[in-house]
Design an enzyme around this catalytic site. Structure first.
Site, short mmCIF file in Angstrom:
data_model
loop_
_atom_site.label_atom_id
_atom_site.label_comp_id
_atom_site.label_asym_id
_atom_site.label_seq_id
_atom_site.Cartn_x
_atom_site.Cartn_y
_atom_site.Cartn_z
N SER A 128 1.16 -0.91 -0.24
CA SER A 128 -0.52 0.23 0.61
C SER A 128 0.96 1.22 -0.41
CB SER A 128 -0.66 -0.21 1.68
OG SER A 128 -1.73 1.02 1.14
N ASP A 198 -9.48 -4.39 -4.95
CA ASP A 198 -9.17 -3.47 -3.76
C ASP A 198 -10.01 -2.67 -2.98
OD1 ASP A 198 -7.62 -1.56 -2.51
OD2 ASP A 198 -6.04 -2.61 -3.02
N HIS A 231 -7.91 -5.74 -0.36
CA HIS A 231 -6.44 -4.62 0.26
C HIS A 231 -5.75 -5.48 0.92
CE1 HIS A 231 -4.33 -1.40 0.00
NE2 HIS A 231 -4.29 -1.39 1.16
#
Length: 256
Positions: A128, A198, A231
């Site tokens: 991320s 995601d 995610h």
């Protein structure tokens, strides 16, 4: 450890934003030390959680360094403090980039790598926001400098970005210019992985990041998509990372 990132105030005077980094966790290689990879966590996380996962990977020749980002106000959280490598408002095409924070984070990572033995191959990976910092470091390596013009010192051999995005993508083509810069960009292997499900960092950001990197000369950039992945990471993705690092860092067939 703290790092004071330079910035220009009105009147041309240089002021510094003091940044205090958190604890660094190290996973020592279980076999012969051939490579060192700094792995960067995501927003609100710390180095400990990733160090525990990385320790389980079948990569005995890699030393993992897992730093913790500074705790600082984050715009996307309404200014509420969180561990973050840099400030982020929102993920959109026109969102401003915190180049001062990015430079500070990239310099902290380069400093962590600076004490590694000269014959050890060096890499940066992350998840991320950590992936974004790793990709930013890749552009600094290719350009030979940070956004503030200071020289970038680390000699990188691999970049891994999971569920991330490329900061400063609109100005990258200006940063990557000249024969030496183009050579470094072309020589740096990059692996980007992103889940199509995601809902935090949309899949399109990962896909576009890969396209921008390739179009600006990062010829050895690979993009892997995962259907249904949100995610987070899954064993299939980490297996891909292990195989890729083994190949690109020349770890296959080496003595454990």
């Amino acid at each position: 450890m703290s790092f004071a990132g330079p910035s220009l105030a009105s009147g041309g005077k240089t002021v510094r934003r003091a940044i205090e980094f958190g604890r660094t966790y190290v996973v020592k290689p279980k076999g012969k030390h051939l490579a060192t990879v700094v792995w960067l966590h995501g927003l609100g996380d710390n180095g400990s959680s990733w160090s525990q996962l990385l320790e389980t990977l079948p990569l005995p020749n890699i030393k993992w360094i897992c730093p913790t980002a500074p705790t600082q106000p984050v715009t996307v959280f309404g200014g509420f403090p969180s561990t973050a490598w840099f400030d982020v408002g929102d993920l959109s095409e026109d969102a401003p980039d915190d180049t001062e924070g990015l430079d500070a984070a990239a310099a902290h990572v380069a400093n962590l790598l600076s004490t590694e033995p000269f014959d050890i191959r060096l890499g940066i990976g992350g998840f991320s926001m950590g992936a974004a910092t790793a990709m930013y470091s890749a552009t600094c390596f290719a350009a030979g400098k940070y956004s503030d013009g200071s020289a970038y010192p680390a000699n990188l051999s691999a970049i891994v970005g999971l569920s991330g995005w490329l900061p400063c993508s609109k100005t990258l083509s200006k940063k990557i210019g000249g024969d030496e810069t183009a050579r470094r960009a072309a020589s740096l292997p990059i692996l980007l992985c992103h889940g199509k499900g995601d809902d935090v960092v949309p899949y399109k950001f990962g896909e576009k990041s890969s396209r921008v990197l390739v179009s600006t000369g990062f010829q050895d950039a690979t993009f892997k998509a995962y259907n249904g992945l949100g995610h987070y990471t899954i064993p299939e993705e980490m297996d891909e990372v292990c195989a890729w690092l083994t190949s690109k860092l020349g770890l296959g067939g080496r003595s454990p």
